[in-house]
Motif scaffolding. Structure first.
Motif, short mmCIF file in Angstrom:
data_model
loop_
_atom_site.label_atom_id
_atom_site.label_comp_id
_atom_site.label_asym_id
_atom_site.label_seq_id
_atom_site.Cartn_x
_atom_site.Cartn_y
_atom_site.Cartn_z
N VAL A 1 -48.56 77.55 30.96
CA VAL A 1 -47.97 76.17 31.14
C VAL A 1 -48.89 75.12 31.52
CG1 VAL A 1 -45.50 77.16 31.37
CG2 VAL A 1 -47.18 76.68 33.34
N ARG A 2 -48.88 73.87 31.62
CA ARG A 2 -49.59 72.92 32.21
C ARG A 2 -48.76 72.15 33.43
NH1 ARG A 2 -49.65 67.29 31.50
NH2 ARG A 2 -51.50 66.40 32.25
N PHE A 3 -49.22 72.13 34.44
CA PHE A 3 -48.62 71.79 35.73
C PHE A 3 -48.70 70.14 35.61
CE2 PHE A 3 -50.46 75.92 36.42
CZ PHE A 3 -49.30 76.46 36.99
N VAL A 4 -47.70 69.69 36.05
CA VAL A 4 -47.44 68.24 36.22
C VAL A 4 -46.62 67.83 37.27
CG1 VAL A 4 -47.26 67.99 33.62
CG2 VAL A 4 -45.03 68.27 34.83
N PRO A 5 -46.83 66.62 37.79
CA PRO A 5 -46.41 66.04 38.88
C PRO A 5 -44.57 66.27 39.00
CG PRO A 5 -47.86 64.73 38.36
CD PRO A 5 -47.70 65.48 37.30
N GLN A 6 -43.85 66.36 39.92
CA GLN A 6 -42.38 66.64 40.02
C GLN A 6 -41.74 65.37 38.94
OE1 GLN A 6 -40.93 69.21 40.73
NE2 GLN A 6 -38.66 68.52 40.71
#
Length: 244
Positions: A43-48
């Motif tokens: 996955v790619r981590f993104v801001p909440q």
């Protein structure tokens, strides 16, 4: 984020990646970006705030292959779990999404989603000789930790749950993992990850295949348990309930 003592026995194997990510975050980089600098997550981590209001967290991850991430210790360890156990994390997400697809978002999660969440947050994976496992299931703590203490040299306990790892940054005696049994013939974390991802199913998780284990009781994990009176605390090392 709090300072982490990476020398703790339960953080063996997490240190190299964890320290790199923590350094980036300490220098001011958003946690999502600090995690994305590492390779290996599916996955790619993104801001909440990129999580749409109309989508459940797990459903959004499944649909977008993006993981909403807050700048806190809980999501720090969640990100590390995606990096260290990518196949297992992906399998848990697939099972969560399948439950949401079948049932929608209900006021309560139901037994399968409850078990999936429990695994994700608080599981540990134990590969151990049969006598240790039998004593654990029986909550026979004197046998598990004292009589069979030498057998722990043949056991391997891997923490998985990111909430469990977060709690153990400040170790306390009552912290308890939900243990899932792994086979003895596991030679690496990558092999363990692949095996767990293949083994997990909605049916198996609904049967609650977990055993509670106060992790600071593990031999070699906490200096105080060298004095066997450590295990006399019945509020932590609770006896098996009698059958009614």
């Amino acid at each position: 984020m709090q300072a982490i003592n990476w020398q703790r026995p339960w953080l063996q194997g997490w240190q190299e990646t964890g320290e790199r990510v923590a350094r980036r975050a300490a220098a001011g980089m958003p946690l999502a970006q600090a995690l994305n600098a590492e390779a290996g997550a599916p996955v790619r981590f993104v801001p909440q705030d990129e999580l749409p209001a109309e989508l459940a967290y797990e459903d959004y991850i499944f649909r977008s292959r993006q993981c909403p991430t807050r700048d806190n210790l809980h999501d720090f360890f969640n990100g590390l779990c995606w990096l260290r156990f990518p196949q297992t994390k992906q399998r848990l997400n697939q099972l969560q999404a399948a439950q949401i697809e079948a049932q929608g978002i209900l006021p309560t999660r139901g037994p399968v989603r409850d078990a999936l969440t429990l695994f994700d947050e608080n599981a540990a994976l134990l590969s151990a000789p049969q006598p240790l496992w039998d004593a654990l299931l029986a909550k026979d703590w004197p046998t598990l930790f004292i009589k069979l203490r030498p057998l722990w040299a043949q056991a391997r306990l891997y923490l998985f749950g990111h909430a469990l790892l977060e709690k153990l940054v400040e170790p306390r005696k009552p912290i308890t993992a939900h243990v899932y049994r792994a086979p003895a013939a596991i030679n690496s974390v990558a092999d363990l990850d692949a095996w767990v991802a293949q083994d997990l199913s909605a049916e198996k998780l609904a049967s609650k295949p977990f055993a509670p284990l106060p992790v600071l009781g593990v031999p070699g994990w906490w200096p105080d348990n060298e004095n066997f009176s450590f295990y006399d605390d019945s509020f932590v090392f609770r006896p098996q309930r009698p059958l009614s």
